[in-house]
Enzyme design. Structure first.
Site, PDB file in Angstrom:
ATOM      1  N   ARG A  25      -9.469  -2.826  88.914  1.00 56.50           N
ATOM      2  CA  ARG A  25     -10.039  -4.169  89.129  1.00 56.50           C
ATOM      3  C   ARG A  25      -9.525  -4.617  90.492  1.00 56.50           C
ATOM      4  NH1 ARG A  25     -10.315  -9.370  85.194  1.00 56.50           N
ATOM      5  NH2 ARG A  25     -12.048  -8.072  84.493  1.00 56.50           N
ATOM      6  N   GLN A  28     -18.589  -4.907  81.391  1.00 53.44           N
ATOM      7  CA  GLN A  28     -18.956  -6.081  80.603  1.00 53.44           C
ATOM      8  C   GLN A  28     -20.393  -5.969  80.083  1.00 53.44           C
ATOM      9  OE1 GLN A  28     -16.814  -8.978  80.025  1.00 53.44           O
ATOM     10  NE2 GLN A  28     -18.391  -9.286  78.482  1.00 53.44           N
ATOM     11  N   ARG A  51     -15.846  -5.321  74.023  1.00 56.72           N
ATOM     12  CA  ARG A  51     -15.313  -4.656  75.213  1.00 56.72           C
ATOM     13  C   ARG A  51     -14.516  -3.425  74.771  1.00 56.72           C
ATOM     14  NH1 ARG A  51     -14.368  -7.465  79.905  1.00 56.72           N
ATOM     15  NH2 ARG A  51     -13.912  -5.373  80.695  1.00 56.72           N
ATOM     16  N   ASP A  90     -21.782 -17.572  83.623  1.00 59.39           N
ATOM     17  CA  ASP A  90     -20.403 -17.220  83.979  1.00 59.39           C
ATOM     18  C   ASP A  90     -19.841 -18.378  84.793  1.00 59.39           C
ATOM     19  OD1 ASP A  90     -18.070 -15.774  84.456  1.00 59.39           O
ATOM     20  OD2 ASP A  90     -18.958 -14.475  85.987  1.00 59.39           O
ATOM     21  N   HIS A 145     -19.523  -5.910  87.623  1.00 62.15           N
ATOM     22  CA  HIS A 145     -18.625  -5.817  86.455  1.00 62.15           C
ATOM     23  C   HIS A 145     -19.369  -5.017  85.373  1.00 62.15           C
ATOM     24  CE1 HIS A 145     -15.441  -6.569  83.798  1.00 62.15           C
ATOM     25  NE2 HIS A 145     -15.623  -7.841  83.503  1.00 62.15           N
ATOM     26  N   CYS A 161     -19.054 -13.810  79.536  1.00 62.67           N
ATOM     27  CA  CYS A 161     -18.044 -12.738  79.614  1.00 62.67           C
ATOM     28  C   CYS A 161     -16.641 -13.259  79.358  1.00 62.67           C
ATOM     29  CB  CYS A 161     -18.124 -12.039  80.962  1.00 62.67           C
ATOM     30  SG  CYS A 161     -17.739 -13.110  82.364  1.00 62.67           S
TER      31      CYS A 161
HETATM   32  N1  NVA Z   1     -17.223 -13.703  87.733  1.00 67.56           N
HETATM   33  C1  NVA Z   1     -15.914 -13.730  87.129  1.00 67.56           C
HETATM   34  C2  NVA Z   1     -15.836 -12.770  85.982  1.00 67.56           C
HETATM   35  C3  NVA Z   1     -14.513 -12.734  85.276  1.00 67.56           C
HETATM   36  C4  NVA Z   1     -14.467 -11.742  84.171  1.00 67.56           C
HETATM   37  C5  NVA Z   1     -14.871 -13.403  88.184  1.00 67.56           C
HETATM   38  O1  NVA Z   1     -15.088 -12.478  88.962  1.00 67.56           O
HETATM   39  O2  NVA Z   1     -13.850 -14.079  88.234  1.00 67.56           O
HETATM   40  N1   CP Z   2     -14.505 -10.682  80.846  1.00 70.01           N
HETATM   41  C1   CP Z   2     -13.435 -10.180  81.452  1.00 70.01           C
HETATM   42  O1   CP Z   2     -13.494  -9.191  82.195  1.00 70.01           O
HETATM   43  O2   CP Z   2     -12.267 -10.799  81.121  1.00 70.01           O
HETATM   44  P1   CP Z   2     -10.841 -10.601  81.786  1.00 70.01           P
HETATM   45  O3   CP Z   2     -10.908 -11.182  83.166  1.00 70.01           O
HETATM   46  O4   CP Z   2      -9.902 -11.343  80.885  1.00 70.01           O
HETATM   47  O5   CP Z   2     -10.524  -9.130  81.845  1.00 70.01           O
END
Ligand code: NVA
Ligand code: CP
Length: 301
Positions: free
Chosen positions: A102, A132, A288, A220, A129, A260
């Site tokens: 990540r 997800q 997940r 989101d 992502h 998500c």
């Molecule tokens: N769009 C959000 C998703 C988190 C799982 C982010 O990137 O923070």
């Molecule tokens: N939805 C998701 O990826 O959650 P986290 O940021 O908690 O991993």
């Protein structure tokens, strides 16, 4: 050796077989049937950003598959002190069987994958992502049957999740209606690339139009990780884009709501929707785990 950097790295057939396997793994886990298909395997998990679901689902998933997961928060590794991505990828991939990352820029993930000897899985970048979406489609199908031919409404930021819903339209054959405020639309190139591969995506002028008749409504956060300083400006730009009862009333009466998570009640979604009867967000979060176990088997076995 294949990587999973976006949903376009797997074929529609592979995507279907991963979801079918996720269902089997979920049933085995519920019955307490051991399924140590990744015994002796190790997954390195590199986190450049915060996480609850992604970390716990990959870590618990590897354990349930008989393997092991290593949590590598970049600040606690030499990556955080400037060791090049290319060197870190070469070193880590000589020691583990798969790497989940990540990070911020999608290019960082791509560079890592280029130098890795083992499969690299995208655990979220600024651009996409994909894990997800596997869980989200699995959840929709568990609740309502095949998603192909159904309509998904994306309301909100044209962010990493929106991009993965766009790619998912190629693998899973749903129609996607997107409504974003001006200036916050998805990346044109990603949209064009997916449409060239057969994705059915429509950019709508407003959230009500996007939600009309939808089978699945999703959103989101308005400010993703790394955009915290834009929060106030985004709140203004996204006024009118909250998924609330008024928007859900436009969707099919049988529609589900997904997010998500983490969610901000009162911003992108009202409490009445996320905590209401059409919301499937807790199943979505749980899934997940099951979807990624199937993904791990597919890439690491
Ligand atoms: N769009 C959000 C998703 C988190 C799982 C982010 O990137 O923070
Ligand atoms: N939805 C998701 O990826 O959650 P986290 O940021 O908690 O991993």
């Amino acid at each position: 050796m294949k990587h999973f950097l976006t949903l376009l790295d797997i074929t529609a057939n592979e995507a279907r077989s991963i979801l079918a396997r996720a269902g089997e793994l979920k049933a085995m886990q519920a019955k307490g049937v051991k399924h140590h298909t990744l015994a002796g395997k190790t997954l390195g998990m590199v986190f450049d950003k915060a996480s609850t679901r992604t970390r716990v689902s990959f870590e618990a998933g590897m354990y349930q598959l008989g393997g092991h997961a290593l949590f590598l928060q970049t600040e606690a590794t030499q990556l955080g002190r400037g060791e090049p991505i290319e060197d870190s990828a070469r070193v880590l991939s000589r020691m583990v069987d798969g790497i989940m990352i990540r990070t911020h820029g999608h290019d960082i993930l791509q560079r890592f994958a280029e130098y890795s000897r083992v499969p690299v899985i995208n655990g979220l970048t600024d651009l996409t992502h994909p894990c997800q979406i596997l869980a989200d489609v699995f959840t929709y199908e568990e609740q309502r049957g095949l998603i192909a031919g159904k309509t998904v409404a994306w309301i909100g930021d044209g962010n990493n999740m929106a991009h993965s819903w766009i790619n998912g339209a190629v693998c899973f054959g749903y129609k996607l209606c997107i409504a974003c405020p001006e200036g916050y639309c998805p990346d044109d190139r990603m949209l064009a690339a997916a449409c060239d591969l057969g994705a059915d995506v429509e950019i709508c002028s407003d959230p009500i139009t996007a939600a009309a008749g939808a089978d699945l409504v999703t959103t989101d956060v308005w400010a993703s990780m790394g955009q915290e300083e834009e929060q106030a400006e985004r709140e203004k730009a996204f006024a009118g884009f909250q998924v609330d009862d008024r928007i859900m009333a436009e969707a099919s009466p049988n529609a589900v709501f997904m997010h998500c998570l983490p969610a901000h009640r009162g911003e992108e979604v009202s409490a009445s929707v996320i905590d209401g009867p059409q919301s499937v967000v807790w199943d979505e979060a749980e899934n997940r785990l099951h979807a990624q176990k199937a993904l791990l088997e597919h890439f690491l076995k």
